[in-house]
Design an enzyme around this catalytic site. Structure first.
Site, PDB file in Angstrom:
ATOM      1  N   ASN A 182       0.860  -1.186   0.000  1.00  0.00           N
ATOM      2  CA  ASN A 182       0.000   0.000   0.000  1.00  0.00           C
ATOM      3  C   ASN A 182       0.894   1.232   0.000  1.00  0.00           C
ATOM      4  O   ASN A 182       2.114   1.120   0.021  1.00  0.00           O
ATOM      5  CB  ASN A 182      -0.957  -0.034   1.199  1.00  0.00           C
TER       6      ASN A 182
ATOM      7  N   ASP B  14      -4.052  -9.574  13.074  1.00  0.00           N
ATOM      8  CA  ASP B  14      -4.222  -8.164  13.432  1.00  0.00           C
ATOM      9  C   ASP B  14      -3.296  -7.854  14.612  1.00  0.00           C
ATOM     10  O   ASP B  14      -3.513  -8.316  15.728  1.00  0.00           O
ATOM     11  CB  ASP B  14      -5.691  -7.891  13.794  1.00  0.00           C
TER      12      ASP B  14
ATOM     13  N   PHE C 105      -4.172   3.372  15.027  1.00  0.00           N
ATOM     14  CA  PHE C 105      -4.569   4.381  14.052  1.00  0.00           C
ATOM     15  C   PHE C 105      -5.781   3.852  13.304  1.00  0.00           C
ATOM     16  O   PHE C 105      -5.992   2.634  13.238  1.00  0.00           O
ATOM     17  CB  PHE C 105      -3.427   4.669  13.073  1.00  0.00           C
TER      18      PHE C 105
HETATM   19  N1  CTP Z   1      -3.625  -3.068  12.138  1.00  0.00           N
HETATM   20  C1  CTP Z   1      -2.793  -4.085  12.596  1.00  0.00           C
HETATM   21  N2  CTP Z   1      -2.787  -5.274  11.956  1.00  0.00           N
HETATM   22  C2  CTP Z   1      -3.562  -5.497  10.880  1.00  0.00           C
HETATM   23  C3  CTP Z   1      -4.410  -4.466  10.409  1.00  0.00           C
HETATM   24  C4  CTP Z   1      -4.403  -3.253  11.049  1.00  0.00           C
HETATM   25  O1  CTP Z   1      -2.061  -3.874  13.575  1.00  0.00           O
HETATM   26  N3  CTP Z   1      -3.528  -6.662  10.292  1.00  0.00           N
HETATM   27  C5  CTP Z   1      -3.652  -1.813  12.889  1.00  0.00           C
HETATM   28  C6  CTP Z   1      -3.076  -0.606  12.186  1.00  0.00           C
HETATM   29  O2  CTP Z   1      -1.700  -0.464  12.484  1.00  0.00           O
HETATM   30  C7  CTP Z   1      -3.911   0.505  12.781  1.00  0.00           C
HETATM   31  C8  CTP Z   1      -5.238  -0.131  13.061  1.00  0.00           C
HETATM   32  O3  CTP Z   1      -5.014  -1.523  13.109  1.00  0.00           O
HETATM   33  O4  CTP Z   1      -3.383   0.918  14.021  1.00  0.00           O
HETATM   34  C9  CTP Z   1      -6.319   0.141  12.071  1.00  0.00           C
HETATM   35  O5  CTP Z   1      -5.874  -0.099  10.767  1.00  0.00           O
HETATM   36  P1  CTP Z   1      -6.826   0.212   9.536  1.00  0.00           P
HETATM   37  O6  CTP Z   1      -6.126  -0.138   8.279  1.00  0.00           O
HETATM   38  O7  CTP Z   1      -7.400   1.596   9.675  1.00  0.00           O
HETATM   39  O8  CTP Z   1      -8.038  -0.741   9.808  1.00  0.00           O
HETATM   40  P2  CTP Z   1      -8.260  -2.244   9.509  1.00  0.00           P
HETATM   41  O9  CTP Z   1      -8.202  -2.991  10.786  1.00  0.00           O
HETATM   42  O10 CTP Z   1      -7.360  -2.706   8.435  1.00  0.00           O
HETATM   43  O11 CTP Z   1      -9.775  -2.205   9.042  1.00  0.00           O
HETATM   44  P3  CTP Z   1     -10.395  -1.629   7.667  1.00  0.00           P
HETATM   45  O12 CTP Z   1      -9.329  -1.767   6.615  1.00  0.00           O
HETATM   46  O13 CTP Z   1     -11.555  -2.509   7.442  1.00  0.00           O
HETATM   47  O14 CTP Z   1     -10.771  -0.206   7.943  1.00  0.00           O
END
Ligand code: CTP
Length: 402
Positions: A212, A309, A328
């Protein structure tokens, strides 16, 4: 403040090098241990013998000296120091530092440094004001290098203006202030912090990956800001162009699984800030060999599998949960509402929600800090300023919950 501090003093080739013997004397009077690297040009102004006599240490000069490498390799020179001071810092060494040139022992040690670097520029006023030097200065400052001086006055070349190296007393005081404010008495001293940053790369085959547009700017700035407040910081980062913040332990990873592994390996931490844009999915079965196009065949289908996650794992840990977990939320609509829902879903303490509809990579950020008490919307700020404010808020919280 300087008692038992190890200072690596890099002496480059400017007339102000004649002040260095006095500087060493003053530092040693205060209990500091000084080890010198003298560049070839520096040797024109001060002798290795005088530096060795005053510092009571061998003076290192040659990158390719077998005996020097044996005594103390160029990597260890910076590892064993608490701070690196370049005094005088000529326009030439500043340019090399800005561009990462490592063509002698001094610049190699600087490139390999994992410590705070302080420079005391010294040069002719025209050289100092030159666009090239000013641009290099900005690059170095953006990387967190501390700059002391220069002062204005009569220059050795006969001209008058900015370019005089800071006086010895000024350098001693800058070093003392560094140790006083940045290390021991910072509000987060004694605390450890884990920060994730950057994107992850999820392999499709040996040459392709899913990624990304995360730049890592915000996460890296947070790691630097927490370190400046005295925290012992581990930064686990995916691939980015951002330089390593000084005074921070950096663990470079590629995939989400590696990022999780590195976070778990830090074992116990007081604060965790998950700023990485972790890929939600990886390719279920990455190919060991490059996928080939076969004319006429349909393109290969990529079956995706959900990644772990990391934020939720750290937030919901049964043992050794960090005292404060900050996540975040990258949102493109209903930022506060979605951020609040994400906070509940992941189980973290705070969520810093931001609108990413304009894309990643900007130098500014408009964030809403969502806690159990509600949300606080901050004005648009540089990512550095967001990091500083967030670090201060973290420090206040940690102090209150002690
Ligand atoms: N995050 C994480 N591990 C993942 C996905 C996300 O630690 N596999 C953490 C990111 O570092 C951030 C938070 O979760 O602190 C939210 O990330 P974001 O991309 O906004 O959300 P997602 O959990 O990916 O959900 P969505 O894409 O559905 O909004």
């Amino acid at each position: 403040m300087l008692e038992n501090r190890h200072i690596l003093l890099i002496v480059s080739g400017g007339i102000a090098a004649v002040k260095v013997p006095d500087l060493i004397r003053r530092l040693r009077e205060r209990g500091a241990m000084v080890r010198c690297i003298l560049t070839k040009a520096g040797e024109q102004f001060v002798t290795p013998m005088s530096l060795a006599a005053l510092s009571g240490e061998k003076v290192f000069q040659d990158l390719f000296s077998l005996t020097d490498e044996n005594d103390m390799g160029h990597i260890n020179l910076s590892r064993e120091a608490d701070i690196i001071l370049v005094a005088p810092a000529t326009a030439n060494i500043m340019a090399k530092m800005a561009y990462g040139i490592a063509d002698d022992l001094a610049t190699t040690a600087l490139l390999a440094a994992d410590k705070t670097v302080m420079i005391a520029p010294s040069m002719n006023v025209m050289m100092w004001n030159h666009a090239a030097t000013q641009s290099n200065l900005k690059t170095l400052q953006d990387r967190g290098i501390e700059v002391v001086g220069p002062g204005a006055g009569d220059l050795a070349c006969g001209e008058i203006g900015d370019g005089r190296m800071a006086e010895v007393a000024g350098l001693v005081s800058a070093l003392s202030t560094f140790f006083q404010t940045r290390k021991e008495s910072g509000p987060l001293s004694g605390c450890s912090a884990l920060v994730t940053s950057g994107p992850t790369h999820e392999p499709i085959d040996p040459v392709r990956y899913i990624a990304n547009r995360s730049s890592g700017k915000q996460g890296h700035a947070i790691a630097a800001a927490l370190a400046r407040l005295g925290a012992k910081v581990t930064l686990v980062t995916g691939p980015t162009q951002e330089p390593n913040p000084s005074g921070v332990t950096v663990v470079a990873v590629e995939t989400a699984q590696q990022m999780l592994g590195a976070c778990i390996a830090t074992k116990q931490t007081d604060v965790a800030v998950c700023a990485a844009a972790v890929s939600d999915w990886r390719v279920a079965q990455a190919s060991d060999a490059k996928l080939k196009k076969v004319s006429g065949d349909p393109p290969p289908a990529l079956r995706l599998k959900e990644n772990p996650d990391i934020l939720a794992t750290l937030s919901q840990a049964k043992t050794n949960r960090p005292r404060l977990v900050v996540g975040f939320a990258a949102e493109t609509e209903n930022v506060i509402k979605n951020g609040t829902a994400k906070r509940a879903k992941k189980g973290c303490d705070w969520i810093v929600a931001n609108d990413v509809s304009a894309g990643f990579g900007a130098d500014t950020n408009t964030v809403h800090v969502i806690t159990g008490q509600g949300s606080d919307s901050w004005p648009t700020l540089s990512k550095k300023a967001v990091a500083e404010l967030l670090a201060l808020q973290i420090a206040r919280h940690i102090k209150q919950t002690l």
